[in-house]
Design a protein around this motif. Structure first.
Motif, mmCIF file in Angstrom:
data_model
loop_
_atom_site.group_PDB
_atom_site.id
_atom_site.type_symbol
_atom_site.label_atom_id
_atom_site.label_comp_id
_atom_site.label_asym_id
_atom_site.label_seq_id
_atom_site.Cartn_x
_atom_site.Cartn_y
_atom_site.Cartn_z
ATOM 1 N N GLN A 42 26.595 -32.142 -6.689
ATOM 2 C CA GLN A 42 26.245 -33.521 -6.337
ATOM 3 C C GLN A 42 27.314 -34.493 -6.816
ATOM 4 O OE1 GLN A 42 22.326 -34.758 -7.547
ATOM 5 N NE2 GLN A 42 22.571 -36.823 -6.763
ATOM 6 N N TYR A 43 27.850 -34.224 -8.015
ATOM 7 C CA TYR A 43 28.834 -35.150 -8.587
ATOM 8 C C TYR A 43 30.260 -34.622 -8.520
ATOM 9 C CZ TYR A 43 24.698 -37.576 -10.185
ATOM 10 O OH TYR A 43 23.496 -38.238 -10.216
ATOM 11 N N SER A 56 24.480 -29.243 -2.700
ATOM 12 C CA SER A 56 23.732 -29.630 -3.886
ATOM 13 C C SER A 56 22.230 -29.462 -3.669
ATOM 14 C CB SER A 56 24.051 -31.089 -4.242
ATOM 15 O OG SER A 56 23.238 -31.538 -5.303
ATOM 16 N N TRP A 57 21.717 -29.987 -2.558
ATOM 17 C CA TRP A 57 20.281 -29.917 -2.309
ATOM 18 C C TRP A 57 19.829 -28.511 -1.952
ATOM 19 C CZ3 TRP A 57 16.517 -33.199 -3.519
ATOM 20 C CH2 TRP A 57 16.914 -34.467 -3.929
ATOM 21 N N ASP A 99 26.572 -32.999 -0.822
ATOM 22 C CA ASP A 99 25.133 -33.180 -0.965
ATOM 23 C C ASP A 99 24.338 -32.048 -0.323
ATOM 24 O OD1 ASP A 99 25.208 -35.429 -2.498
ATOM 25 O OD2 ASP A 99 24.781 -36.838 -0.874
#
Length: 299
Positions: free
Chosen positions: A129-130, A142-143, A139
């Motif tokens: 995410q970062y 990440s998700w 993203d």
């Protein structure tokens, strides 16, 4: 856009939430007692005061013990070492014992993912995410990691997905995941949600959902109150809740009845099993909660 790693699937708020799971069921069953003791004492000492209050010698002792426990294979120590590498240890010139090296931290996290450990999936989702420690900022990836972590019982991931459902105006799915985390004694899941959860599960029980009845058993079990944190207990007391063997027994009877007959509906539930602070009236069994059929059956 990057390719999703094998075994991961994109998260979509239009999909049903993953089933409740407990992270402990996906972790090693055994931990070496001596190694765990070495780690937990160091961790507890590290949590005993603000980092700037430690001397360099104290932080070096903490680092040495956690690192040794990690080398001996304790997963908690490995997770804490990942944290230390990501953030460093000792933020003053007078007590710095480890500089931040995010790639080392993410490498440890990747090893946890390879071992199928829920915390690793969640932490790697944060890294994506970062975009730190060599993890591409993405993203979608990440998700996907958050989704898999939630499936494995990560309370942090369950809360992340709950927030996504809340933002998508799907409060039922959000509350379901929040309660998954709450049942694992995850503190942030409790903030301001007890009253909503009680009403949500009372409605679910009324409509014949056995999982809702089982969830309400949790609130009134003596064992839960013994294990609950002081903060959880305080919030429950504010709603005038307390251990209640009779309420627990009634929800258990309803849950067991739904196991046998999932078509039962308890339209009169509040007459015989109201939520606190209402007094608990007498009852003669589940028939007191079932509205009698009149005329032709409805579907």
């Amino acid at each position: 856009m990057h390719t999703l790693p094998p075994g991961l699937y994109s998260f979509n708020v239009n999909d049903p939430p993953p089933s409740c799971a407990r992270w402990k069921n996906h972790m090693p069953r055994q931990r070496d007692p001596l190694t765990y003791d070495l780690y937990i004492k160091a961790r507890n000492f590290w949590r005993s005061k603000k980092e700037y209050e430690f001397t360099r010698l104290e932080l070096q002792s903490i680092l040495t013990d956690v690192e040794l426990a990690a080398q001996k294979g304790d997963w908690g120590a490995r997770a804490l070492m990942a944290h230390f590498h990501l953030r460093g240890l000792g933020h003053l010139d007078t007590n710095k014992v480890l500089v931040s090296e995010p790639k080392k931290g993410v490498n440890i996290i990747r090893e946890a993912v390879a071992a199928g450990q829920p915390w690793g999936y969640y932490d790697l989702g944060v890294a994506h995410q970062y975009g730190y420690g060599g993890a591409a900022m993405d993203d979608t990836i990440s998700w996907a990691y958050y989704r898999r972590a939630a499936e494995l019982g990560s309370a942090e991931a369950q809360m992340a997905l709950a927030e996504a459902y809340e933002n998508a105006k799907q409060p039922a799915n959000a509350l379901y995941l929040r309660m998954c985390a709450f049942k694992q004694d995850y503190g942030p899941a409790a903030n301001g949600q007890f009253d909503e959860a009680l009403k949500f599960y009372q409605d679910g029980t009324r409509f014949g959902d056995k999982d809702s009845a089982a969830a309400l058993m949790l609130f009134f079990r003596d064992q839960y109150w013994v294990q609950a944190s002081a903060d959880h207990t305080k919030k429950l007391r504010e709603l005038e809740l307390k251990p209640d063997p009779e309420r627990k027994a009634r929800y258990k009877i309803i849950k067991n009845s739904l196991d046998l007959n999932p078509y039962l509906r308890f339209k009169l539930l509040d007459n015989v099993l109201p939520l606190p602070p209402a007094e608990l009236p007498p009852w003669n069994g589940i028939q007191d909660a079932i509205a009698p059929e009149t005329g032709a059956p409805t579907y």
